[in-house]
Enzyme design. Sequence first.
Site, PDB file in Angstrom:
ATOM      1  N   ASP A 105       2.331 -27.554  18.883  1.00  0.00           N
ATOM      2  CA  ASP A 105       2.816 -26.410  18.114  1.00  0.00           C
ATOM      3  C   ASP A 105       4.322 -26.255  18.376  1.00  0.00           C
ATOM      4  O   ASP A 105       4.778 -26.343  19.525  1.00  0.00           O
ATOM      5  CB  ASP A 105       2.084 -25.135  18.534  1.00  0.00           C
ATOM      6  N   ILE A 106       5.108 -26.058  17.303  1.00  0.00           N
ATOM      7  CA  ILE A 106       6.548 -25.838  17.457  1.00  0.00           C
ATOM      8  C   ILE A 106       6.768 -24.397  17.926  1.00  0.00           C
ATOM      9  O   ILE A 106       6.317 -23.452  17.276  1.00  0.00           O
ATOM     10  CB  ILE A 106       7.292 -26.086  16.129  1.00  0.00           C
ATOM     11  N   GLU A 160       2.785 -25.128  11.501  1.00  0.00           N
ATOM     12  CA  GLU A 160       3.617 -25.909  12.406  1.00  0.00           C
ATOM     13  C   GLU A 160       2.794 -26.629  13.463  1.00  0.00           C
ATOM     14  O   GLU A 160       3.324 -27.083  14.486  1.00  0.00           O
ATOM     15  CB  GLU A 160       4.655 -25.005  13.090  1.00  0.00           C
TER      16      GLU A 160
END
Length: 360
Positions: free
Chosen positions: A244-245, A287
């Site tokens: 996950d960003i 994301e």
Amino acid sequence: MKIVENAKTLINLYKDYRTMDKADLADFYKSKCTYYQDYVGISLLFGSIFSIAYLYSDYQLNGSYGPTLIPRLSVLVAVLIFILVTEFVDSTGVTIFMDYFLGHYIVIATIWAIYFLKIRLHASEGFIIMNLVFLTVGFVARPSQIIFSSLFFLGEILISHGFNHYENIEIIVSLEIPCALAVIASHLILTLFYLDHYRMQQKLELSMVTDPLTQVYNRHLLEKIVTKNALIGDSKEVAIAMLDIDFFKQVNDEHGHYTGDQTLLYIGQKLTAQTHDTDYVIRFGGEEFIIIFKDCDVNNACARMEQFRQDIEKATDSPVPITVSVGVSKYTGDFEKTIVNVDNALYKAKNTGRNRVVVV
């Protein structure tokens, strides 16, 4: 001129064909067989049944149906064998063998019937017509199989001459050779043109499982893999990571959605570059990305994702400075349970400061 364009197309297709390795060729010919088999199978069945109608020409030559009745009707036994085998055996190789089995049995039945004819002068016409059968079967076959079948057919004619004593064997052979060459050439060209269809089909299938923004796989491929229970396959071990960003919403809010999209594309490209050909990089949503590591234990997967995390943290070529959080878990054979585990690991990474890799 159209012929010049076609020639150029064939040359380019041949160059493409030459680049295919053994596995690619096997998949290509399997696709070709699957695509044409219904047409070939139905045509052979009708051709076999219609061949019985030669009883009338036998009657015209002999003045009786009796002598050639059994040879002509024997094709029905071959038809029954063909139907039973192709119905219960799901194999490309067996299917092609059975297609040629039925095609050549029509030849054998014809040779058998000719043995009982008083006048055998018209055998040449019958053998020429048989080329239509092999022209049909060739739709599912490889060029090497088509060539072998043509030689086998010529052998059948020559061997049968030993007991049928054709009055015009030289004419039969001189007519059969160009017919066989025409069948072979026709299917060499067909094979190349089918390659064009095959490549378009590959592109279509790839577009269906590819995320248009990040150019990695999408959830459709993941669903297909899970449905077919193909995560393990020949792999000894499989590990799954979820990435996950960090603070991605902030990237969109402060730098705009275009920059956010470029950031997603950047992560997708980096993940693709740093994973193996046997691994899968999938955009799971928003994301989040899922990485499936084949032939990789959970410790090795963790080390690889830690290296990736560090590379992203230190990167100077990213659209904006970013970090990532990662959860990793061993695949146990139950995909849903593994996803819960890897999601819990990611949740822990995000709630203990982000920019880290956590294993569950």
